[in-house]
Design an enzyme around this catalytic site. Sequence first.
Site, mmCIF file in Angstrom:
data_model
loop_
_atom_site.group_PDB
_atom_site.id
_atom_site.type_symbol
_atom_site.label_atom_id
_atom_site.label_comp_id
_atom_site.label_asym_id
_atom_site.label_seq_id
_atom_site.Cartn_x
_atom_site.Cartn_y
_atom_site.Cartn_z
ATOM 1 N N THR A 83 0.855 -1.198 0.000
ATOM 2 C CA THR A 83 0.000 0.000 0.000
ATOM 3 C C THR A 83 0.894 1.252 0.000
ATOM 4 O O THR A 83 2.068 1.183 0.351
ATOM 5 C CB THR A 83 -0.966 0.014 1.209
ATOM 6 N N GLU A 118 13.188 -5.414 1.787
ATOM 7 C CA GLU A 118 14.207 -4.961 0.828
ATOM 8 C C GLU A 118 13.654 -3.896 -0.116
ATOM 9 O O GLU A 118 14.341 -2.941 -0.491
ATOM 10 C CB GLU A 118 14.735 -6.155 0.015
ATOM 11 N N VAL A 121 13.577 0.382 0.380
ATOM 12 C CA VAL A 121 14.664 1.337 0.107
ATOM 13 C C VAL A 121 15.331 0.988 -1.218
ATOM 14 O O VAL A 121 15.856 -0.112 -1.387
ATOM 15 C CB VAL A 121 15.737 1.309 1.223
ATOM 16 N N GLY A 130 14.378 0.341 -4.406
ATOM 17 C CA GLY A 130 13.886 -0.575 -5.455
ATOM 18 C C GLY A 130 14.812 -1.739 -5.687
ATOM 19 O O GLY A 130 15.000 -2.595 -4.817
ATOM 20 N N GLU A 147 6.542 10.340 -5.855
ATOM 21 C CA GLU A 147 5.521 9.885 -4.922
ATOM 22 C C GLU A 147 4.184 10.502 -5.311
ATOM 23 O O GLU A 147 4.130 11.515 -6.013
ATOM 24 C CB GLU A 147 5.877 10.324 -3.490
ATOM 25 N N ASP A 156 11.044 11.490 1.545
ATOM 26 C CA ASP A 156 11.252 10.107 1.070
ATOM 27 C C ASP A 156 12.676 9.642 1.387
ATOM 28 O O ASP A 156 12.873 8.541 1.911
ATOM 29 C CB ASP A 156 10.977 10.080 -0.446
ATOM 30 N N LYS A 192 13.848 6.649 4.043
ATOM 31 C CA LYS A 192 14.725 5.537 3.655
ATOM 32 C C LYS A 192 15.990 5.515 4.527
ATOM 33 O O LYS A 192 16.465 4.453 4.911
ATOM 34 C CB LYS A 192 15.095 5.660 2.177
HETATM 35 N N1 HSE Z 1 9.618 8.503 -5.233
HETATM 36 C C1 HSE Z 1 10.649 7.561 -5.003
HETATM 37 C C2 HSE Z 1 11.892 7.992 -5.771
HETATM 38 C C3 HSE Z 1 10.181 6.198 -5.434
HETATM 39 O O1 HSE Z 1 11.806 8.923 -6.571
HETATM 40 O O2 HSE Z 1 12.950 7.440 -5.548
HETATM 41 C C4 HSE Z 1 10.854 5.050 -4.786
HETATM 42 O O3 HSE Z 1 10.758 5.032 -3.385
#
Ligand code: HSE
Length: 336
Positions: free
Chosen positions: A91, A144, A147, A149, A205, A216, A220
């Site tokens: 989500t 995993e 943070v 991808g 986002e 963000d 992370k």
């Molecule tokens: N909005 C985030 C980014 C997406 O630009 O890295 C991945 O968390």
Amino acid sequence: MRVLIAGFGTVGQGIAEVIGMRQNLFSSEFGQKVEIIGAFDSSSFAGNPRGLDPAELVSQKKTSGKVGVKRADDMVKLIGELDYDALIETTPTNVVDSEPGLTYITTALNAGKNVITSNKGPLALKFRELCRTAEKNDVQLRYEASVGGAMPIINLSRELLRGEQIYSLRGILNGTCNFILNRMKDEGLPFEQALREAQELGYAERDPTYDIDGVDSAAKLAILANAIFGMNVTYHDVTRTGIRNISEEAIAMASEQNKVIRLIGEISGNKLEVSPRLVPSGHPLSIGGTLNIVQLITDLAGEVTVAGRGAGRMETASAMLSDIIAILTDEQAKCR
Ligand code: HSE
């Protein structure tokens, strides 16, 4: 292994597809299938205890905007009562109260289910509580995908580098900001236009202020501080400056000195900081595009650098797949 997917947006659909694509691997390596026994989005639910076809779920979502035909009434009750082994929670991130993800994850852990999540909110606000709940119920909480991808920094640090002392970490944790800074420098685009392009690429986002104000990245960084450095912090503990006020002039001045501006997250000693910094062109942290990168300083291995795509349907699914495989491997080891 039976899984329930909570959230069927880009990430939920991606992991459903990848589960479909990797059935041969699950059978040959682990002697079992991974079956999706249910999936829900914000308005609907699809369920079948004998397993659902991932391709049909994705196609149903694409054509109707909903993953199922039943109404999504009480998802928390379903998460607590359905018969499955792992909740895949995808989500959207919410750093205000981390809901609905926090309740979904907690309910699943307390019901004795493993949890695999891509959701930063609960981990950036309630990391220790969630770990304690997982431990109490003797299940795994894996994250995993939360943070970076497809940049495998968490499992790499916690598993392969487990014998190292990791002293510090620096890195680029937000693809949107990196893309904006790069487009401003290379094409001379104004900030707003570069942001619009990042949004069109689907990286930003839902609320892009999370990206540009460093929220963000701070979320992370807090997850990495907890997961890799054993800290007990939330994203509020991160000193944070975003890129909103980086002017075209500042970028041009950096260029004249053969430098670029990058939004860097740093953990060293008690320092937890996200801020724009000057980086020499050609340095690993001057990486462009939407890539993410992290450099760890360790005692034996020295400098370890890992880079990868920070977001995207298949990229995030790749991280979640590594968590599915870790759970299957762990169960296989218990059986031997
Ligand atoms: N909005 C985030 C980014 C997406 O630009 O890295 C991945 O968390």
